[in-house]
Design an enzyme around this catalytic site. Structure first.
Site, PDB file in Angstrom:
ATOM      1  N   ASP A 176      15.348 -81.408  81.415  1.00  0.00           N
ATOM      2  CA  ASP A 176      16.052 -80.129  81.388  1.00  0.00           C
ATOM      3  C   ASP A 176      16.505 -79.827  82.815  1.00  0.00           C
ATOM      4  O   ASP A 176      15.671 -79.771  83.720  1.00  0.00           O
ATOM      5  CB  ASP A 176      15.154 -79.005  80.876  1.00  0.00           C
ATOM      6  CG  ASP A 176      15.946 -77.742  80.562  1.00  0.00           C
ATOM      7  OD1 ASP A 176      16.576 -77.192  81.494  1.00  0.00           O
ATOM      8  OD2 ASP A 176      15.947 -77.296  79.404  1.00  0.00           O
ATOM      9  N   ALA A 243      21.034 -79.494  67.230  1.00  0.00           N
ATOM     10  CA  ALA A 243      21.428 -78.489  68.211  1.00  0.00           C
ATOM     11  C   ALA A 243      22.823 -77.955  67.906  1.00  0.00           C
ATOM     12  O   ALA A 243      22.966 -76.916  67.266  1.00  0.00           O
ATOM     13  CB  ALA A 243      21.364 -79.091  69.623  1.00  0.00           C
ATOM     14  N   ARG A 244      23.830 -78.684  68.357  1.00  0.00           N
ATOM     15  CA  ARG A 244      25.218 -78.279  68.145  1.00  0.00           C
ATOM     16  C   ARG A 244      26.064 -79.515  67.894  1.00  0.00           C
ATOM     17  O   ARG A 244      25.867 -80.553  68.530  1.00  0.00           O
ATOM     18  CB  ARG A 244      25.761 -77.544  69.384  1.00  0.00           C
ATOM     19  CG  ARG A 244      25.338 -76.080  69.475  1.00  0.00           C
ATOM     20  CD  ARG A 244      26.019 -75.247  68.399  1.00  0.00           C
ATOM     21  NE  ARG A 244      25.633 -73.840  68.462  1.00  0.00           N
ATOM     22  CZ  ARG A 244      24.647 -73.325  67.750  1.00  0.00           C
ATOM     23  NH1 ARG A 244      23.925 -74.106  66.962  1.00  0.00           N
ATOM     24  NH2 ARG A 244      24.381 -72.039  67.821  1.00  0.00           N
ATOM     25  N   ASP A 268      21.955 -82.708  61.756  1.00  0.00           N
ATOM     26  CA  ASP A 268      22.013 -81.436  61.029  1.00  0.00           C
ATOM     27  C   ASP A 268      23.290 -80.694  61.380  1.00  0.00           C
ATOM     28  O   ASP A 268      23.661 -79.743  60.711  1.00  0.00           O
ATOM     29  CB  ASP A 268      20.787 -80.582  61.377  1.00  0.00           C
ATOM     30  CG  ASP A 268      20.734 -79.287  60.586  1.00  0.00           C
ATOM     31  OD1 ASP A 268      20.844 -79.347  59.348  1.00  0.00           O
ATOM     32  OD2 ASP A 268      20.597 -78.205  61.206  1.00  0.00           O
ATOM     33  N   GLU A 273      32.542 -79.580  61.486  1.00  0.00           N
ATOM     34  CA  GLU A 273      32.005 -78.764  60.390  1.00  0.00           C
ATOM     35  C   GLU A 273      33.107 -77.827  59.914  1.00  0.00           C
ATOM     36  O   GLU A 273      33.881 -77.318  60.731  1.00  0.00           O
ATOM     37  CB  GLU A 273      30.800 -77.947  60.873  1.00  0.00           C
ATOM     38  CG  GLU A 273      29.559 -78.781  61.130  1.00  0.00           C
ATOM     39  CD  GLU A 273      28.343 -77.917  61.483  1.00  0.00           C
ATOM     40  OE1 GLU A 273      28.296 -76.753  61.028  1.00  0.00           O
ATOM     41  OE2 GLU A 273      27.470 -78.409  62.188  1.00  0.00           O
ATOM     42  N   HIS A 291      23.456 -78.336  58.358  1.00  0.00           N
ATOM     43  CA  HIS A 291      23.237 -77.265  59.345  1.00  0.00           C
ATOM     44  C   HIS A 291      22.235 -76.221  58.830  1.00  0.00           C
ATOM     45  O   HIS A 291      22.542 -75.041  58.687  1.00  0.00           O
ATOM     46  CB  HIS A 291      24.562 -76.588  59.701  1.00  0.00           C
ATOM     47  CG  HIS A 291      24.533 -75.903  61.033  1.00  0.00           C
ATOM     48  ND1 HIS A 291      25.656 -75.708  61.799  1.00  0.00           N
ATOM     49  CD2 HIS A 291      23.505 -75.361  61.748  1.00  0.00           C
ATOM     50  CE1 HIS A 291      25.334 -75.071  62.914  1.00  0.00           C
ATOM     51  NE2 HIS A 291      24.032 -74.852  62.898  1.00  0.00           N
ATOM     52  N   ILE A 292      21.014 -76.683  58.574  1.00  0.00           N
ATOM     53  CA  ILE A 292      19.986 -75.818  57.982  1.00  0.00           C
ATOM     54  C   ILE A 292      18.766 -75.664  58.883  1.00  0.00           C
ATOM     55  O   ILE A 292      17.690 -75.288  58.423  1.00  0.00           O
ATOM     56  CB  ILE A 292      19.532 -76.351  56.604  1.00  0.00           C
ATOM     57  CG1 ILE A 292      19.003 -77.794  56.705  1.00  0.00           C
ATOM     58  CG2 ILE A 292      20.688 -76.264  55.603  1.00  0.00           C
ATOM     59  CD1 ILE A 292      18.295 -78.279  55.454  1.00  0.00           C
ATOM     60  N   GLY A 293      18.936 -75.927  60.189  1.00  0.00           N
ATOM     61  CA  GLY A 293      17.782 -75.904  61.088  1.00  0.00           C
ATOM     62  C   GLY A 293      16.961 -74.629  61.025  1.00  0.00           C
ATOM     63  O   GLY A 293      15.731 -74.660  61.022  1.00  0.00           O
ATOM     64  N   ALA A 294      17.633 -73.482  60.965  1.00  0.00           N
ATOM     65  CA  ALA A 294      16.930 -72.195  60.954  1.00  0.00           C
ATOM     66  C   ALA A 294      16.741 -71.637  59.552  1.00  0.00           C
ATOM     67  O   ALA A 294      16.256 -70.520  59.393  1.00  0.00           O
ATOM     68  CB  ALA A 294      17.697 -71.183  61.795  1.00  0.00           C
TER      69      ALA A 294
END
Length: 316
Positions: A176, A243-244, A268, A273, A291-294
């Site tokens: 990071d 992530a993105r 994901d 998209e 795109h179901i991470g959350a």
């Protein structure tokens, strides 16, 4: 005070807002009709997730908005700085979905490591006539315990994913650019806690050491992982992007799979998209989710109640 939760809100969040005296509207308004709706209904708070965008034109057209809230982490669908320059509060829920994303990543990793994404397709089609062939085809799985997990982006979600990795017996290395070290506390069911100090290393070293790589970085200009980065990785590596879309070069990913550099990948999120490339959708080495991470009940409850608490704290 009126709140428009244009992309939905959990019942717990709705209840908290209504208890605080707010009217909560959960109608999903089309993007092109959103400005008129906000003005006609005198909306004070606009809550969105990833489906609705809040750009400069919408902000200028709707001077009555006092708060823009994002249910989740990424704010790339909102012109945050411009909204703030207009005196609008912009809020999000960075911690609420961290563990949900982490569990999804490991769901993908376990599935890839034991070919579950493939065998779940093949067994219904051929399980009764080709059982032995399938058993042989999927008999070379690998274990995650004892392997090295590389985390690119060591914020809240990256750290939550690292905790899951530590819990299953993996070594964790992380990169990071904004964080030198982090203390990770693992909580167990009986109250015991174990602490791990993780000192971040270079991106190149993470790529060289890791058996499994997971990305947790914001949307940005250029790819985080492309051909040069794939070339640095171990042969037979596994990689996940929850992530993105656009942080992994998808063309380079497919090439790395074909060459054997990447044994399997989990996506994901996608560059295009909501219409991912057909070459991704048809690749048997890819484990895919939309795109179901959350998207867990627990995360949505936390997101809703956290948004409600922030709104009530700002507006009273």
């Amino acid at each position: 005070m009126k709140v428009l939760a244009n992309d939905g809100i959990s019942q717990s969040g709705k209840d908290a807002l209504e208890k605080g005296g707010y009217e909560v509207i959960t109608t999903t308004v089309a993007q092109e009709q959103l400005a008129n709706y906000i003005n006609e209904k005198s909306i004070d708070v606009l809550l969105v997730r990833s489906a609705t965008t809040v750009r400069k034109d919408l902000i200028d057209t709707c001077p009555g908005i006092k708060i823009i809230g994002r249910g989740g982490v990424g704010m790339d669908n909102i012109d945050v700085d411009y909204a703030k320059s207009k005196g609008i509060h912009v809020i999000n829920t960075p911690a609420s979905s961290s563990h949900s994303v982490a569990e999804l990543v490991f769901g993908h990793f376990y599935g890839l490591a034991r070919f579950l994404h493939q065998s779940n397709r093949d067994m219904p089609l051929e399980g009764d006539v080709s059982f032995g062939k399938l058993k042989k085809a999927y008999a070379k799985g690998v274990e995650l315990k004892g392997k090295t997990l590389g985390v690119i982006g060591f914020g809240r979600i990256g750290q939550a994913t690292a905790k899951v990795g530590l819990g299953v017996g993996m070594k964790v290395v992380a990169f990071d650019p904004y964080l030198e070290k982090a203390n990770l506390e693992l909580d167990f069911f009986d109250g015991q806690k174990v602490n791990f100090d993780i000192t971040t290393i270079s991106k190149e070293d993470v790529l060289k050491q890791a058996d499994f790589i997971t990305l947790h970085v914001p949307a940005q200009d250029g790819y985080v992982i492309s051909k040069n980065e794939f070339d640095m990785m171990k042969d037979g590596v596994y990689i996940a992007n929850a992530a993105r879309g656009g942080v992994i070069d998808e063309v380079a990913l497919v090439e790395a799979i074909l060459s054997g550099k990447v044994a399997g990948a989990a996506l994901d999120v996608f560059e295009k998209e909501p219409k991912p490339e057909i070459t991704l959708l048809m690749n048997s080495c890819l484990s895919l989710t939309p795109h179901i991470g959350a998207a867990t009940e627990e995360a949505q409850d936390r997101i809703g109640t956290e948004l409600a608490a922030q709104i009530i704290g700002i507006l009273g």
